[in-house]
Design an enzyme around this catalytic site. Structure first.
Site, short mmCIF file in Angstrom:
data_model
loop_
_atom_site.label_atom_id
_atom_site.label_comp_id
_atom_site.label_asym_id
_atom_site.label_seq_id
_atom_site.Cartn_x
_atom_site.Cartn_y
_atom_site.Cartn_z
N HIS A 28 55.25 8.90 26.02
CA HIS A 28 55.97 10.18 26.00
C HIS A 28 55.37 11.17 26.98
CE1 HIS A 28 58.45 9.30 22.38
NE2 HIS A 28 57.44 8.50 22.11
N GLY B 192 59.49 -1.11 18.23
CA GLY B 192 60.26 0.08 18.59
C GLY B 192 61.52 -0.21 19.36
N THR C 99 62.95 9.77 26.15
CA THR C 99 62.00 8.94 26.89
C THR C 99 62.24 7.45 26.72
OG1 THR C 99 60.46 9.25 25.04
CG2 THR C 99 60.18 10.69 26.94
N GLU D 267 59.70 1.52 36.18
CA GLU D 267 58.79 1.29 37.30
C GLU D 267 59.03 -0.08 37.94
OE1 GLU D 267 54.92 1.99 35.64
OE2 GLU D 267 55.45 4.03 35.08
N SER E 163 57.70 1.25 31.79
CA SER E 163 57.43 0.01 32.53
C SER E 163 58.70 -0.57 33.13
CB SER E 163 56.77 -1.02 31.60
OG SER E 163 55.46 -0.62 31.25
N VAL F 248 45.08 1.14 33.83
CA VAL F 248 45.13 0.77 35.25
C VAL F 248 46.19 1.58 35.99
CG1 VAL F 248 44.34 -1.59 34.84
CG2 VAL F 248 46.81 -1.09 34.84
N GLN G 233 61.88 -1.60 22.18
CA GLN G 233 61.63 -2.55 23.27
C GLN G 233 62.61 -3.71 23.34
OE1 GLN G 233 57.44 -3.37 22.66
NE2 GLN G 233 56.98 -1.19 22.81
N ASP H 20 60.31 17.03 23.73
CA ASP H 20 60.38 15.58 23.55
C ASP H 20 61.34 15.24 22.41
OD1 ASP H 20 58.72 12.90 24.25
OD2 ASP H 20 59.25 12.92 22.13
#
Length: 460
Positions: A20, A378, A142, A363, A360, A338, A380, A119
């Protein structure tokens, strides 16, 4: 130089967790860098994870023109909420402190505040607080537009029986398999479920919903939301994605780019399950076996605990010495946050094993990297469906949720990784998605047009 009174003053309030926080900071960076706005970032104190604290600190150092304002939470007894998840409990703590927001917003008087972006997880608690103020309130959603359609339509789903159906029919969108709906949503007493229902019902009271998605990925769902097919009275849903990663995100994180520089183009599979997904030890070890058996070079980020402050044990303990040695021969394994943008944009990376957290996915789309979807919790599985529909990757539905009920064996994982890395058609399609994402963030692209709509509304 523009008159400061004519410059929009926008305040942003992110929620708990990197998934978030990250899009909020990218949004704030875009507003101050590209839209000539005065921006205030309301930061929650304390945070759950160390990564959140570091990211906010790096952001504020990189953008001194943004005004940080702390929002100190009231003491909270977690035993009074029905959840064991530290991030959901933190969201509840933020929500219970919502009445303190009026004082915070009242202090933002120079220049006068005219827009507040909240949010999605905080919508039902904070929208009533802002209703008596002379400001516009927007929601930043989000996740995917598909998840948004479920959020706003879910109360109607609960009113009808779904036990005999395999799919949920949300008007104007493709059927949603019940197996993709987070199981927790069918437990009405769960804290997350209560928040989900309350937030979804309150969105009609906002001035608009900003969403970090690509119109090219979810055009049908976005049209259904904006045409009133999903629910009547929903404010404009404005696509501003993909929100681009920023330089401040690279500070204080591990950057394995030098290792990637020595690998062949498109030969490395990147493996990461996000900031909150902690796999069980048995599944982590099977994944290690699969990576070794795939024959591919790999960069693997291992996460053993949901909250990074609790990460204590080394990789040798998690994997075992023998397996660790095999892994080291073929890949690089890290146990820290990372520079994911640097990794996905690197020419040596040709595939991404991902939990399909929405950041992800966007991106991967931005850099044209095919995904092997392995959703864990969730939203996903819903996001993995978007990946599959757009041929941005593969999804093995039989691998289930990351709840420990299914132990996926290393051999099968290795075979799917090989399929991902050797599928030329998938790479071509991912390249097309990349082209669409790049066009979205160009002048007159869908993302830039979305920002224009927001700024125009702020100036009214």
């Amino acid at each position: 130089m523009s008159d400061s009174s004519s410059v929009p003053h926008i305040a942003l309030l992110p929620s708990s967790g990197m998934g978030h926080l990250t899009p909020f900071l990218r949004l704030a960076a875009s507003l101050v860098s590209n839209c000539n706005c005065h921006v205030t970032l309301i930061t929650i104190q304390p945070t759950v994870s160390l990564s959140e604290s570091k990211l906010v600190s790096n952001f504020c150092s990189s953008f001194p023109q943004i005004t940080p304002t702390q929002f100190q939470l009231l003491p909270f007894d977690p035993s009074t909420a029905n959840s064991q998840d530290p991030f959901f409990l933190h969201m509840e703590s933020i929500r219970r402190s919502a009445h303190l927001l009026s004082h915070v917003l009242a202090s933002l008087a120079s220049p006068p505040l005219n827009t507040f972006i909240i949010d999605i997880t905080l919508a039902s608690a904070f929208l009533p607080v802002t209703s008596n103020l002379n400001i516009s309130s927007y929601i930043l959603f989000t996740s995917s537009a598909k998840m948004l359609s479920l959020c706003v339509y879910f109360t109607k789903i609960l009113e009808s029986s779904t036990e005999s159906n395999q799919y949920l029919e949300i008007p104007g969108t493709s059927p949603l398999p019940i197996s993709s709906v987070p199981p927790v949503l069918f437990d009405s007493s769960n804290l997350f479920t209560c928040h989900f229902i309350e937030n979804g019902s309150k969105l009609v009271e906002s001035n608009g919903i900003l969403i970090n998605t690509l119109e090219s990925l979810e055009s049908e769902t976005l049209a259904a939301l904006n045409d009133g097919k999903v629910v009547d009275g929903l404010p404009p849903v404005i696509s501003i994605g993909p929100l681009e990663p920023c330089e401040f995100e690279k500070s204080s994180v591990s950057s394995p780019l030098r290792w990637l520089d020595n690998e062949q183009s498109g030969s490395v599979v990147y493996v990461s399950f996000g900031s909150r997904t902690a796999m069980g030890r048995a599944q982590i070890r099977e994944l290690a076996v699969g990576l070794v058996e795939s024959g591919c070079s790999f960069l693997w980020v291992v996460k053993d605990k949901k909250v990074d402050r609790e990460e204590e044990e080394g990789l040798e303990i998690i994997l075992g010495n023998e397996l660790m040695q095999k892994v080291k021969e073929k890949g690089l394994v890290l146990k820290e946050w990372v520079d994911q943008e640097g990794i996905l944009s690197h020419s040596s990376v040709g595939g991404f094993v991902s939990h399909c957290g929405w950041n992800s996915v966007t991106e991967a789309a931005l850099y044209g990297v095919p995904i092997l979807a392995w959703p864990q919790a969730g939203d996903q599985r819903i996001n993995a469906g978007v990946v599959e529909e757009n041929e941005l990757g593969l999804w093995v539905k039989s691998w289930g949720w990351g709840d420990g009920q299914v132990l996926v064996k290393g051999k099968e994982i290795g075979e799917k990784i090989k399929e991902l890395m050797n599928d030329g058609g998938l790479k071509v399609k991912a390249a097309h998605v990349k082209d669409s994402a790049k066009k979205a963030i160009e002048v007159d692209g869908t993302s830039k047009n979305g920002f224009s709509k927001l700024i125009n509304s702020c100036n009214k």
